[in-house]
Enzyme design. Structure first.
Site, PDB file in Angstrom:
ATOM      1  N   SER A  47      -6.952  11.532  -5.472  1.00 21.38           N
ATOM      2  CA  SER A  47      -7.260  10.185  -5.343  1.00 21.38           C
ATOM      3  C   SER A  47      -7.734   9.599  -3.949  1.00 21.38           C
ATOM      4  O   SER A  47      -8.251   8.582  -4.013  1.00 21.38           O
ATOM      5  CB  SER A  47      -6.058   9.666  -5.811  1.00 21.38           C
ATOM      6  N   HIS A  48      -7.551  10.245  -3.141  1.00 22.46           N
ATOM      7  CA  HIS A  48      -8.104   9.773  -1.508  1.00 22.46           C
ATOM      8  C   HIS A  48      -8.854  10.445  -0.805  1.00 22.46           C
ATOM      9  O   HIS A  48      -8.744  10.599   0.373  1.00 22.46           O
ATOM     10  CB  HIS A  48      -6.721   9.446  -0.977  1.00 22.46           C
ATOM     11  N   GLU A 188      -4.473   7.276  -8.766  1.00 24.51           N
ATOM     12  CA  GLU A 188      -4.158   8.149  -9.757  1.00 24.51           C
ATOM     13  C   GLU A 188      -4.428   7.469 -11.079  1.00 24.51           C
ATOM     14  O   GLU A 188      -4.933   8.232 -11.998  1.00 24.51           O
ATOM     15  CB  GLU A 188      -2.701   8.375  -9.585  1.00 24.51           C
TER      16      GLU A 188
HETATM   17  P1  NDP Z   1       1.963  11.462  -3.989  1.00 23.62           P
HETATM   18  O1  NDP Z   1       2.898  11.069  -5.240  1.00 23.62           O
HETATM   19  O2  NDP Z   1       0.989  12.524  -4.147  1.00 23.62           O
HETATM   20  O3  NDP Z   1       2.717  12.229  -2.780  1.00 23.62           O
HETATM   21  C1  NDP Z   1       3.940  11.712  -2.255  1.00 23.62           C
HETATM   22  C2  NDP Z   1       4.611  12.317  -1.123  1.00 23.62           C
HETATM   23  O4  NDP Z   1       5.578  13.085  -1.821  1.00 23.62           O
HETATM   24  C3  NDP Z   1       3.657  13.276  -0.624  1.00 23.62           C
HETATM   25  O5  NDP Z   1       4.067  13.343   0.869  1.00 23.62           O
HETATM   26  C4  NDP Z   1       4.251  14.632  -1.052  1.00 23.62           C
HETATM   27  O6  NDP Z   1       3.848  15.734  -0.178  1.00 23.62           O
HETATM   28  C5  NDP Z   1       5.390  14.442  -1.413  1.00 23.62           C
HETATM   29  N1  NDP Z   1       5.825  15.459  -2.810  1.00 23.62           N
HETATM   30  C6  NDP Z   1       5.264  15.445  -3.771  1.00 23.62           C
HETATM   31  N2  NDP Z   1       6.104  16.242  -4.750  1.00 23.62           N
HETATM   32  C7  NDP Z   1       7.048  16.800  -3.811  1.00 23.62           C
HETATM   33  C8  NDP Z   1       7.875  17.483  -4.217  1.00 23.62           C
HETATM   34  N3  NDP Z   1       8.170  18.113  -5.205  1.00 23.62           N
HETATM   35  N4  NDP Z   1       8.779  17.940  -3.207  1.00 23.62           N
HETATM   36  C9  NDP Z   1       8.626  17.347  -1.634  1.00 23.62           C
HETATM   37  N5  NDP Z   1       7.850  16.494  -1.655  1.00 23.62           N
HETATM   38  C10 NDP Z   1       6.898  16.123  -2.539  1.00 23.62           C
HETATM   39  O7  NDP Z   1       1.545  10.179  -3.238  1.00 23.62           O
HETATM   40  P2  NDP Z   1       0.897   9.088  -4.304  1.00 23.62           P
HETATM   41  O8  NDP Z   1       0.210   9.169  -5.285  1.00 23.62           O
HETATM   42  O9  NDP Z   1       1.993   7.845  -4.294  1.00 23.62           O
HETATM   43  O10 NDP Z   1      -0.047   8.283  -2.916  1.00 23.62           O
HETATM   44  C11 NDP Z   1      -1.199   8.967  -2.552  1.00 23.62           C
HETATM   45  C12 NDP Z   1      -2.015   8.547  -1.445  1.00 23.62           C
HETATM   46  O11 NDP Z   1      -2.337   7.173  -1.656  1.00 23.62           O
HETATM   47  C13 NDP Z   1      -1.118   8.419   0.024  1.00 23.62           C
HETATM   48  O12 NDP Z   1      -1.927   9.146   0.841  1.00 23.62           O
HETATM   49  C14 NDP Z   1      -1.260   6.869   0.094  1.00 23.62           C
HETATM   50  O13 NDP Z   1      -1.292   6.628   1.612  1.00 23.62           O
HETATM   51  C15 NDP Z   1      -2.571   6.169  -0.498  1.00 23.62           C
HETATM   52  N6  NDP Z   1      -2.240   4.973  -0.607  1.00 23.62           N
HETATM   53  C16 NDP Z   1      -3.051   3.981  -0.189  1.00 23.62           C
HETATM   54  C17 NDP Z   1      -3.031   2.928  -0.397  1.00 23.62           C
HETATM   55  C18 NDP Z   1      -3.709   1.732   0.682  1.00 23.62           C
HETATM   56  O14 NDP Z   1      -3.657   0.663   0.346  1.00 23.62           O
HETATM   57  N7  NDP Z   1      -4.360   2.336   1.573  1.00 23.62           N
HETATM   58  C19 NDP Z   1      -2.066   2.191  -1.345  1.00 23.62           C
HETATM   59  C20 NDP Z   1      -1.335   3.298  -2.065  1.00 23.62           C
HETATM   60  C21 NDP Z   1      -1.482   4.525  -1.782  1.00 23.62           C
HETATM   61  P3  NDP Z   1       2.863  16.718  -0.001  1.00 23.62           P
HETATM   62  O15 NDP Z   1       1.526  16.037   0.440  1.00 23.62           O
HETATM   63  O16 NDP Z   1       3.130  18.032   0.710  1.00 23.62           O
HETATM   64  O17 NDP Z   1       2.384  16.993  -1.554  1.00 23.62           O
HETATM   65  O1  PYC Z   2      -4.448   4.236  -4.599  1.00 26.75           O
HETATM   66  O2  PYC Z   2      -3.293   2.226  -4.644  1.00 26.75           O
HETATM   67  C1  PYC Z   2      -4.217   3.033  -4.180  1.00 26.75           C
HETATM   68  C2  PYC Z   2      -5.021   2.582  -3.195  1.00 26.75           C
HETATM   69  C3  PYC Z   2      -5.225   1.384  -2.609  1.00 26.75           C
HETATM   70  C4  PYC Z   2      -6.203   1.157  -1.681  1.00 26.75           C
HETATM   71  C5  PYC Z   2      -6.458   2.695  -1.340  1.00 26.75           C
HETATM   72  N1  PYC Z   2      -5.827   3.155  -2.320  1.00 26.75           N
END
Ligand code: NDP
Ligand code: PYC
Length: 337
Positions: A47-48, A188
């Site tokens: 997603s990113h 996602e």
């Molecule tokens: P995920 O749910 O994909 O991952 C969450 C974290 O949990 C990661 O560090 C991952 O490690 C870890 N993880 C996942 N599964 C396990 C497991 N079974 N055991 C241990 N650790 C685990 O993240 P999100 O979907 O919530 O977010 C995705 C991205 O979206 C992020 O990079 C976030 O910064 C970005 N985002 C950006 C926003 C913005 O405004 N700029 C807003 C919201 C999200 P690993 O990487 O090793 O899998």
């Molecule tokens: O996936 O929530 C998100 C997000 C917001 C801005 C960048 N990613």
């Protein structure tokens, strides 16, 4: 049939660079934006990665982002640096501010960096990883758009508000985690909508507040925080410390600014860096070694550390390139026409 295209990371970078340049983004921004999108794709963050091009293009086409603002770095206190991004995408502002943040943390032990007036479309892990690679403990927080209802509510108020953390591990890749405080990132849910697949349960509610796994209904209704009241409180914390505390927009303000453009959230970001050597002096190596024992305690019982998947994906991507849905690659390539 596996309808994915294999691209090398250089090809991903060339594509992102070409699209962003074609749409008028200044070269320094193109390079910084491409870096974070390539990092997302490289580390298996569907997603990113290159998917973020679509959000960035929405911002550009709606005139919601500066294409060429040069970040202004201001040293405002021994432990505080502010970077005014001037309404441009965040990565260049982070890049310009990072050396000052690191220098301050090493000088006074704990430093904060506020990035203001930026459009943040990206994953946070590259930022905390860079702080940790400088030998510091790093934290990053940013609000997004008001898509998420607080626990117990049903109307969007909070952003997906990610929290990222980086911990330096001498001689090894840093320990990093990075996640939205919503049950899933908005990205996602968008991917489920594009694929026409149901989301897992617990990600959101429809406009009447009823639980649903229909991505369209969640996007019309509200996403939910992870972990009930706990994720909700963390999300509120992010609103506060990366909104009012740094003098910038909340997720409600950001979505109002967006006016339906589906562009990147606009507002601020807070980054913190702590120097273990300042905290502990000569005892720092001994205590960093104790941290390794905690990590070993996780792994030795068959659990996995956050960031292990990321580094494995990175090694694979560097060697073999990445597989990206053909539909997405075609959509991004069409932006060159
Ligand atoms: P995920 O749910 O994909 O991952 C969450 C974290 O949990 C990661 O560090 C991952 O490690 C870890 N993880 C996942 N599964 C396990 C497991 N079974 N055991 C241990 N650790 C685990 O993240 P999100 O979907 O919530 O977010 C995705 C991205 O979206 C992020 O990079 C976030 O910064 C970005 N985002 C950006 C926003 C913005 O405004 N700029 C807003 C919201 C999200 P690993 O990487 O090793 O899998
Ligand atoms: O996936 O929530 C998100 C997000 C917001 C801005 C960048 N990613």
């Amino acid at each position: 049939m596996d309808d994915r295209v294999r691209l090398s990371l250089d090809e991903v970078r060339e594509l992102v660079t070409a699209v962003m340049s074609r749409h008028g983004l200044a070269p320094a921004h193109v390079e910084a934006v491409a870096d974070v999108m390539v990092a997302g794709e490289r580390d298996g963050g569907g997603s990113h990665g290159i998917f973020r091009v679509l959000m960035c293009l929405n911002s550009i086409r709606a005139g919601k982002v500066s294409l060429d603002a040069e970040p202004v770095v201001r040293d405002v206190a021994p432990g505080v640096v502010r970077v005014d991004a001037g309404g441009a995408f965040a990565p260049l502002a982070f890049r310009r501010g990072l050396p000052v943040l690191v220098q301050k943390a090493k000088a006074v032990g704990l430093a904060a960096m506020a990035v203001n007036d930026c459009c943040h479309f990206a994953a946070l892990f590259p930022e905390v990883e860079a702080i940790a690679r400088a030998g510091l403990v790093g934290f990053a927080f940013t609000p997004s758009h008001a898509w998420v209802a607080p626990a117990g509510g049903s109307r969007p108020l909070l952003g997906t508000n990610p929290i990222a953390f980086g911990w330096p591990r001498p001689g090894r890749d840093p320990f990093v985690f990075d996640f939205a405080t919503s049950a899933a990132a908005r990205g996602e849910i968008e991917l489920h909508r594009r694929e026409g697949t149901p989301t897992p349960e617990g990600w959101g509610v429809d406009p009447s507040g009823n639980p649903t796994t229909d991505a369209d209904a969640i996007m019309a209704g509200a996403m939910l925080p992870f972990g009930g009241h706990k994720g909700s409180a963390l999300s509120l914390m992010v609103e506060l410390i990366a909104g009012p505390l740094v003098g910038d927009l909340t997720s409600v303000d950001s979505i109002a600014y967006d006016e339906g453009a589906r562009g990147a959230p606009r507002g601020g970001e807070l980054l913190l860096a702590i120097d273990p050597s300042r905290m502990l002096g000569e005892a720092a190596p001994e205590h960093l070694a104790r941290a390794e024992a905690i990590f070993e305690g996780v792994v030795s019982q068959g659990a996995r550390l956050p960031s292990v998947r990321r580094y494995e994906a990175r090694a694979r991507s560097l060697a073999e390139g990445v597989l990206i849905p053909r539909k997405l690659v075609d959509e991004v390539r069409a932006l060159l026409d």
